[in-house]
Design a protein around this motif. Sequence first.
Motif, PDB file in Angstrom:
ATOM      1  N   ALA A  82       0.515   0.996  -0.466  1.00  0.00           N
ATOM      2  CA  ALA A  82       0.344   2.461  -0.429  1.00  0.00           C
ATOM      3  C   ALA A  82      -0.867   2.861  -1.276  1.00  0.00           C
ATOM      4  O   ALA A  82      -1.687   3.699  -0.856  1.00  0.00           O
ATOM      5  CB  ALA A  82       1.615   3.148  -0.939  1.00  0.00           C
ATOM      6  N   GLU A  83      -0.985   2.243  -2.438  1.00  0.00           N
ATOM      7  CA  GLU A  83      -2.137   2.570  -3.298  1.00  0.00           C
ATOM      8  C   GLU A  83      -3.448   2.135  -2.652  1.00  0.00           C
ATOM      9  O   GLU A  83      -4.459   2.847  -2.707  1.00  0.00           O
ATOM     10  CB  GLU A  83      -1.949   1.924  -4.685  1.00  0.00           C
ATOM     11  N   TRP A  84      -3.418   0.979  -2.017  1.00  0.00           N
ATOM     12  CA  TRP A  84      -4.614   0.508  -1.305  1.00  0.00           C
ATOM     13  C   TRP A  84      -4.989   1.481  -0.177  1.00  0.00           C
ATOM     14  O   TRP A  84      -6.173   1.843  -0.020  1.00  0.00           O
ATOM     15  CB  TRP A  84      -4.357  -0.889  -0.724  1.00  0.00           C
ATOM     16  N   ALA A  85      -3.991   1.921   0.586  1.00  0.00           N
ATOM     17  CA  ALA A  85      -4.277   2.841   1.703  1.00  0.00           C
ATOM     18  C   ALA A  85      -4.881   4.141   1.186  1.00  0.00           C
ATOM     19  O   ALA A  85      -5.827   4.682   1.782  1.00  0.00           O
ATOM     20  CB  ALA A  85      -2.998   3.110   2.502  1.00  0.00           C
ATOM     21  N   GLU A  88      -8.420   3.554   0.542  1.00  0.00           N
ATOM     22  CA  GLU A  88      -9.189   3.474   1.798  1.00  0.00           C
ATOM     23  C   GLU A  88      -9.494   4.875   2.332  1.00  0.00           C
ATOM     24  O   GLU A  88     -10.606   5.143   2.799  1.00  0.00           O
ATOM     25  CB  GLU A  88      -8.433   2.655   2.853  1.00  0.00           C
ATOM     26  N   PHE A  89      -8.508   5.769   2.282  1.00  0.00           N
ATOM     27  CA  PHE A  89      -8.755   7.153   2.736  1.00  0.00           C
ATOM     28  C   PHE A  89      -9.872   7.775   1.899  1.00  0.00           C
ATOM     29  O   PHE A  89     -10.757   8.452   2.418  1.00  0.00           O
ATOM     30  CB  PHE A  89      -7.483   7.997   2.607  1.00  0.00           C
ATOM     31  N   ARG A  90      -9.818   7.543   0.578  1.00  0.00           N
ATOM     32  CA  ARG A  90     -10.855   8.118  -0.293  1.00  0.00           C
ATOM     33  C   ARG A  90     -12.226   7.519   0.041  1.00  0.00           C
ATOM     34  O   ARG A  90     -13.226   8.227   0.046  1.00  0.00           O
ATOM     35  CB  ARG A  90     -10.513   7.854  -1.769  1.00  0.00           C
ATOM     36  N   ALA A  91     -12.236   6.221   0.339  1.00  0.00           N
ATOM     37  CA  ALA A  91     -13.507   5.559   0.657  1.00  0.00           C
ATOM     38  C   ALA A  91     -14.135   6.123   1.934  1.00  0.00           C
ATOM     39  O   ALA A  91     -15.338   5.990   2.154  1.00  0.00           O
ATOM     40  CB  ALA A  91     -13.281   4.055   0.798  1.00  0.00           C
ATOM     41  N   VAL A  97      -6.385  13.376  -0.983  1.00  0.00           N
ATOM     42  CA  VAL A  97      -5.500  12.219  -0.753  1.00  0.00           C
ATOM     43  C   VAL A  97      -4.412  12.245  -1.823  1.00  0.00           C
ATOM     44  O   VAL A  97      -4.703  12.369  -3.008  1.00  0.00           O
ATOM     45  CB  VAL A  97      -6.288  10.895  -0.845  1.00  0.00           C
ATOM     46  N   ARG A  98      -3.171  12.175  -1.381  1.00  0.00           N
ATOM     47  CA  ARG A  98      -2.062  12.267  -2.346  1.00  0.00           C
ATOM     48  C   ARG A  98      -1.020  11.176  -2.082  1.00  0.00           C
ATOM     49  O   ARG A  98      -0.788  10.800  -0.935  1.00  0.00           O
ATOM     50  CB  ARG A  98      -1.336  13.627  -2.207  1.00  0.00           C
ATOM     51  N   ASN A 267       4.914   8.220  -0.092  1.00  0.00           N
ATOM     52  CA  ASN A 267       4.234   8.448   1.184  1.00  0.00           C
ATOM     53  C   ASN A 267       2.756   8.649   0.850  1.00  0.00           C
ATOM     54  O   ASN A 267       2.422   9.250  -0.173  1.00  0.00           O
ATOM     55  CB  ASN A 267       4.737   9.735   1.854  1.00  0.00           C
ATOM     56  N   VAL A 268       1.898   8.162   1.729  1.00  0.00           N
ATOM     57  CA  VAL A 268       0.459   8.369   1.527  1.00  0.00           C
ATOM     58  C   VAL A 268       0.002   9.481   2.463  1.00  0.00           C
ATOM     59  O   VAL A 268       0.160   9.375   3.685  1.00  0.00           O
ATOM     60  CB  VAL A 268      -0.334   7.080   1.831  1.00  0.00           C
TER      61      VAL A 268
END
Length: 496
Positions: A82-85, A88-91, A97-98, A267-268
């Motif tokens: 979840a933290e990785w995803a 990725e959204f931020r990248a 992104v929350r 949840n991401v």
Amino acid sequence: MKNSKILLTLLIISLLLPLSTVAHQPTTTKVSVNTTNSELQETSAKLAGNILVNGQAMNYLQTLTDRFGARLTTTKAYQRSAEWAAEEFRAMGIKNVRLEKFTMDGWERVLSARARMLTPIDRPIILHSMGWTPSTPTNGIKGEVVLLKDFSIDKIKAQADIFKGKILLLDPNTAFSEGRLNALLKASDVYLALKEIGAQAVLIPDQYENNIVKARKASFGTKVTALPVAALGSEDNQLIRRSLEKGSVTIEFQYENRTPGDVQVDNVIAEIPGREKPDEWILIGAHLDSWDFGTGAQDNGSGSATVLDVARAIASLGQAPRRSIRFALWGGEEQGLLGSKAYIGAHKGEMDKCIAVLNTDNGAGHPNGWKVQGRNDVYEAMKPISNMLTSLNGNTLSYEVSFNTDHAYFVLEGVPALDLLVDMAHYDDVHHKSSDTIDKVNPHSLATATAIVAITGYTLAEQPKTLAPRLGHDAIEEILKKANLLDFLKKSGDWK
Ligand SMILES: [Zn+2]
């Protein structure tokens, strides 16, 4: 108890059930209607080109499955993914992104089972702990096997002398005679009654060749059951059943599960704010969690990879669509759609502004279009969009109401909810099994699914008009009734 009323898991965990309920209108139609405005067409072509030629979905999927492995909710592997995803959204340049938390009971398989038949012959057998059930005692469980033919507390109490100290092998033909859904609704109480009369454990036979066992839960909700419940390989079940006809059977087994109690799960959520109507939103979602035997490549690494790559492609357009798009990667789907349900609970006040929900969780087969969940108005409104998906072979619209994944609680909210329609011919080959790995995912099907979701999502966010209204109580109930879901949803407490 937050989880006492989860129903939908059943459709996922219960092996003998179909994965979905077919609605009143069996029609599935390939759409061909002349459309649409040229700008949308151009953006759609750009999105599809980006995804089909430069797509990252297989890369996302490989990271999810090879770096994090199985992503069972409440485990560290889930949390790390979840933290990785979110990163990725931020990248991709998405600023909003929350990680949105919800709480559920934790469970993790620590040591797989070792199991032997001791008499009448001495040989290894295949069984595995079911999810959200306790460890065996440290020294294992050893005892005589007795058939459990009734899944009724009264009948169990009447046979207390027979069951005391025994390992109970469930006979699904008789025990589930009133239907698996009904049986699962009361399973926790049945296990408690068995524990109270001194039974050691319950074995539930699986049905797949080669003693293959599917990961699943033994009851509704995520409260850990009162006594150990294990799934038994099909051929070994048959051996035990034949042996029981000739005399007594004893077995022994041992395994360890971690049951830490309440665990916070993320949840991401990532949002691209709309350029004209930022308060109106569509949601594109998939569950990030998986079961733990394989690495959840088909279910649902593929859907998660799709959501990530759709976000990447839309973010790379450089201009936001008219309305906001929220991307969601859910936890807790496999235990009862818990993440998406929690999200709805936390965002109740915004549901009137939810224009549509797109969910993808039907495996890695070729995508064909969308299931409109029994709604005529959605079906009609989707035709021009569907037409744009013709060259992707994604222009099929189905009335099917499927209540087995994360769009389901949005259906109960009356929000237009669409579930990706996928060729599921080979879905069950690997579903929740140790063979659910990335080698089963066809990159072309995954990219095509991603393009279909991207075009549909972008178009819904961009169109001047909203797709269809939010339905009220009676109209929703009518859909549930026609889909034969109403009785069950009332029993489970999900529908009043
Ligand atoms: Zn799934």
